[in-house]
Design a protein around this motif. Structure first.
Motif, PDB file in Angstrom:
ATOM      1  N   SER A 121       1.861  11.427 -10.389  1.00  0.00           N
ATOM      2  CA  SER A 121       1.252  12.753 -10.409  1.00  0.00           C
ATOM      3  C   SER A 121       2.306  13.836 -10.627  1.00  0.00           C
ATOM      4  CB  SER A 121       0.505  12.987  -9.094  1.00  0.00           C
ATOM      5  OG  SER A 121      -0.044  14.271  -9.052  1.00  0.00           O
ATOM      6  N   ASP A 122       3.422  13.715  -9.928  1.00  0.00           N
ATOM      7  CA  ASP A 122       4.511  14.687 -10.087  1.00  0.00           C
ATOM      8  C   ASP A 122       5.055  14.677 -11.510  1.00  0.00           C
ATOM      9  OD1 ASP A 122       4.219  15.318  -7.418  1.00  0.00           O
ATOM     10  OD2 ASP A 122       5.972  14.158  -6.759  1.00  0.00           O
ATOM     11  N   ASP A 174       0.829  -1.210   0.000  1.00  0.00           N
ATOM     12  CA  ASP A 174       0.000   0.000   0.000  1.00  0.00           C
ATOM     13  C   ASP A 174       0.864   1.261   0.000  1.00  0.00           C
ATOM     14  OD1 ASP A 174      -2.268  -1.545  -0.008  1.00  0.00           O
ATOM     15  OD2 ASP A 174      -2.663  -1.311   2.145  1.00  0.00           O
ATOM     16  N   ASN A 175       1.930   1.222   0.795  1.00  0.00           N
ATOM     17  CA  ASN A 175       2.846   2.370   0.834  1.00  0.00           C
ATOM     18  C   ASN A 175       3.518   2.567  -0.516  1.00  0.00           C
ATOM     19  OD1 ASN A 175       2.248   2.853   3.506  1.00  0.00           O
ATOM     20  ND2 ASN A 175       4.035   1.765   4.292  1.00  0.00           N
ATOM     21  N   GLU A 176       3.924   1.464  -1.121  1.00  0.00           N
ATOM     22  CA  GLU A 176       4.575   1.532  -2.432  1.00  0.00           C
ATOM     23  C   GLU A 176       3.605   2.070  -3.492  1.00  0.00           C
ATOM     24  OE1 GLU A 176       7.786   0.916  -5.169  1.00  0.00           O
ATOM     25  OE2 GLU A 176       7.648   1.156  -3.014  1.00  0.00           O
ATOM     26  N   ARG A 226       3.213   5.780  -2.980  1.00  0.00           N
ATOM     27  CA  ARG A 226       4.405   6.483  -3.444  1.00  0.00           C
ATOM     28  C   ARG A 226       4.431   6.567  -4.969  1.00  0.00           C
ATOM     29  NH1 ARG A 226       9.000   5.569  -5.746  1.00  0.00           N
ATOM     30  NH2 ARG A 226       8.749   3.314  -5.807  1.00  0.00           N
ATOM     31  N   LEU A 227       4.097   5.464  -5.613  1.00  0.00           N
ATOM     32  CA  LEU A 227       4.090   5.458  -7.082  1.00  0.00           C
ATOM     33  C   LEU A 227       3.016   6.392  -7.645  1.00  0.00           C
ATOM     34  CD1 LEU A 227       4.669   1.654  -7.729  1.00  0.00           C
ATOM     35  CD2 LEU A 227       6.260   3.535  -8.200  1.00  0.00           C
ATOM     36  N   ARG A 228       1.882   6.476  -6.979  1.00  0.00           N
ATOM     37  CA  ARG A 228       0.825   7.400  -7.435  1.00  0.00           C
ATOM     38  C   ARG A 228       1.279   8.854  -7.301  1.00  0.00           C
ATOM     39  NH1 ARG A 228      -4.607   4.819  -7.645  1.00  0.00           N
ATOM     40  NH2 ARG A 228      -4.243   2.679  -7.019  1.00  0.00           N
TER      41      ARG A 228
END
Length: 85
Positions: free
Chosen positions: A34-35, A23-25, A28-30
Motif C-alpha cells: 500500500s505504501d 499472518d504478521n508477514e 506487513r507485506l500488504r
C-alpha cells in the motif's frame, strides 16, 4: 481430566507460531504494498507535471528564439491562404 481438556482447548484455540508469523508477514507485506502504491502515485504525478512544464518551457524557448515550427506554419496555411508548402 479437566486440566487435560483445558490444555486441549488451549492448543486448538491458539494458532501455531508459524501461522501467526505468516499472518504478521502477510499484514506487513500488504502495508508495504500500500505504501509503495502511494509512492508510485506521487512519482507519476510529479512526472506528469514535469512533462507539462517541459513542454511549456520548450514552447517558450521556441517563441523567444524566433524559430518557426514547420508544423505550426503548415497549420496556419491549411485554409488555402498564402503559398502552399
Amino acid at each position: 481430566m479437566v486440566p487435560s481438556r483445558l490444555a486441549d482447548r488451549h492448543r486448538s484455540a491458539t494458532p501455531p507460531k508459524d501461522s501467526t508469523q505468516a499472518d504478521n508477514e502477510t499484514a506487513r507485506l500488504r502495508r508495504e504494498n500500500s505504501d509503495l502504491r502511494k509512492v508510485v502515485r506521487i512519482y507519476a504525478e510529479a512526472i506528469r507535471q514535469l512533462t507539462v512544464d517541459k513542454a511549456a518551457l520548450e514552447d517558450e524557448l521556441q517563441a523567444l528564439s524566433g524559430v518557426t515550427s514547420l508544423t505550426e506554419r503548415r497549420r496556419g496555411h491549411d485554409g488555402g491562404v498564402g503559398p502552399p508548402l
